[in-house]
Design a protein around this motif. Structure first.
Motif, PDB file in Angstrom:
ATOM      1  N   THR A 118       0.848  -1.206  -0.248  1.00 12.03           N
ATOM      2  CA  THR A 118      -0.186   0.062   0.046  1.00 12.03           C
ATOM      3  C   THR A 118       0.905   1.266  -0.021  1.00 12.03           C
ATOM      4  OG1 THR A 118      -1.596  -1.272   1.241  1.00 12.03           O
ATOM      5  CG2 THR A 118      -1.846   1.059   1.312  1.00 12.03           C
ATOM      6  N   LEU A 119       1.928   1.204   0.732  1.00 11.03           N
ATOM      7  CA  LEU A 119       2.865   2.266   0.910  1.00 11.03           C
ATOM      8  C   LEU A 119       3.636   2.690  -0.419  1.00 11.03           C
ATOM      9  CD1 LEU A 119       4.326   2.312   4.154  1.00 11.03           C
ATOM     10  CD2 LEU A 119       2.933   4.033   3.685  1.00 11.03           C
ATOM     11  N   ILE A 120       3.840   1.523  -1.161  1.00  8.16           N
ATOM     12  CA  ILE A 120       4.604   1.652  -2.419  1.00  8.16           C
ATOM     13  C   ILE A 120       3.570   2.419  -3.465  1.00  8.16           C
ATOM     14  CG2 ILE A 120       5.215   0.479  -4.398  1.00  8.16           C
ATOM     15  CD1 ILE A 120       6.545  -1.425  -2.517  1.00  8.16           C
ATOM     16  N   CYS A 121       2.495   2.030  -3.504  1.00  2.16           N
ATOM     17  CA  CYS A 121       1.440   2.684  -4.374  1.00  2.16           C
ATOM     18  C   CYS A 121       1.324   4.103  -3.946  1.00  2.16           C
ATOM     19  CB  CYS A 121       0.075   1.956  -4.311  1.00  2.16           C
ATOM     20  SG  CYS A 121       0.071   0.316  -4.983  1.00  2.16           S
ATOM     21  N   GLY A 122       1.039   4.373  -2.608  1.00  2.40           N
ATOM     22  CA  GLY A 122       0.810   5.580  -2.306  1.00  2.40           C
ATOM     23  C   GLY A 122       1.946   6.757  -2.540  1.00  2.40           C
ATOM     24  N   VAL A 123       3.540   6.207  -2.309  1.00  2.00           N
ATOM     25  CA  VAL A 123       4.592   6.856  -2.740  1.00  2.00           C
ATOM     26  C   VAL A 123       4.452   7.141  -4.307  1.00  2.00           C
ATOM     27  CG1 VAL A 123       7.009   6.895  -2.743  1.00  2.00           C
ATOM     28  CG2 VAL A 123       5.788   6.195  -0.633  1.00  2.00           C
ATOM     29  N   TRP A 124       4.186   6.082  -5.034  1.00  2.00           N
ATOM     30  CA  TRP A 124       3.907   6.202  -6.293  1.00  2.00           C
ATOM     31  C   TRP A 124       3.292   7.306  -6.855  1.00  2.00           C
ATOM     32  CZ3 TRP A 124       1.204   2.789 -10.094  1.00  2.00           C
ATOM     33  CH2 TRP A 124       1.351   2.964 -11.471  1.00  2.00           C
ATOM     34  N   ALA A 125       1.937   7.403  -6.071  1.00  2.00           N
ATOM     35  CA  ALA A 125       1.085   8.548  -6.547  1.00  2.00           C
ATOM     36  C   ALA A 125       1.496   9.981  -6.106  1.00  2.00           C
ATOM     37  CB  ALA A 125      -0.331   8.110  -5.757  1.00  2.00           C
ATOM     38  N   ALA A 126       2.320   9.984  -5.041  1.00  2.00           N
ATOM     39  CA  ALA A 126       2.668  11.265  -4.682  1.00  2.00           C
ATOM     40  C   ALA A 126       3.822  11.844  -5.648  1.00  2.00           C
ATOM     41  CB  ALA A 126       3.235  11.185  -3.265  1.00  2.00           C
ATOM     42  N   ILE A 127       4.726  10.952  -6.015  1.00  2.00           N
ATOM     43  CA  ILE A 127       5.938  11.008  -7.049  1.00  2.00           C
ATOM     44  C   ILE A 127       5.135  11.732  -8.421  1.00  2.00           C
ATOM     45  CG2 ILE A 127       7.771  10.366  -8.399  1.00  2.00           C
ATOM     46  CD1 ILE A 127       8.450   8.537  -5.892  1.00  2.00           C
ATOM     47  N   GLU A 128       4.220  10.834  -8.804  1.00  7.14           N
ATOM     48  CA  GLU A 128       3.873  11.265 -10.082  1.00  7.14           C
ATOM     49  C   GLU A 128       3.124  12.621 -10.122  1.00  7.14           C
ATOM     50  OE1 GLU A 128       4.304  10.034 -12.976  1.00  7.14           O
ATOM     51  OE2 GLU A 128       4.913   7.973 -12.397  1.00  7.14           O
TER      52      GLU A 128
END
Length: 66
Positions: free
Chosen positions: A20-30
């Protein structure tokens, strides 16, 4: 809607949190790099992870599921 193999893999709580954190960090970076399409996709994946891994996840499957 996890199958038995997925349920066994994500049984440890830390794996669900990391995914879940990986997806959240990916969203923030994008979002920071002004890519709304990919940010939206990552946000949807994060919501899907939260829903399946924390809201609907059963520690032990019931006998009704076959």
């Amino acid at each position: 809607m996890l199958n038995e193999t997925d349920r066994q893999f994500f049984q440890p709580f830390w794996r669900r949190v990391v995914a879940t954190l990986i997806c959240g960090v990916w969203a923030a970076i994008e979002w920071l790099y002004d890519e709304p399409l990919w940010a939206g996709l990552a946000i949807l994946l994060t919501i899907y992870c939260v829903w399946n891994f924390f809201y609907r996840f059963e520690e032990e499957p019931t006998d009704e599921e076959s």
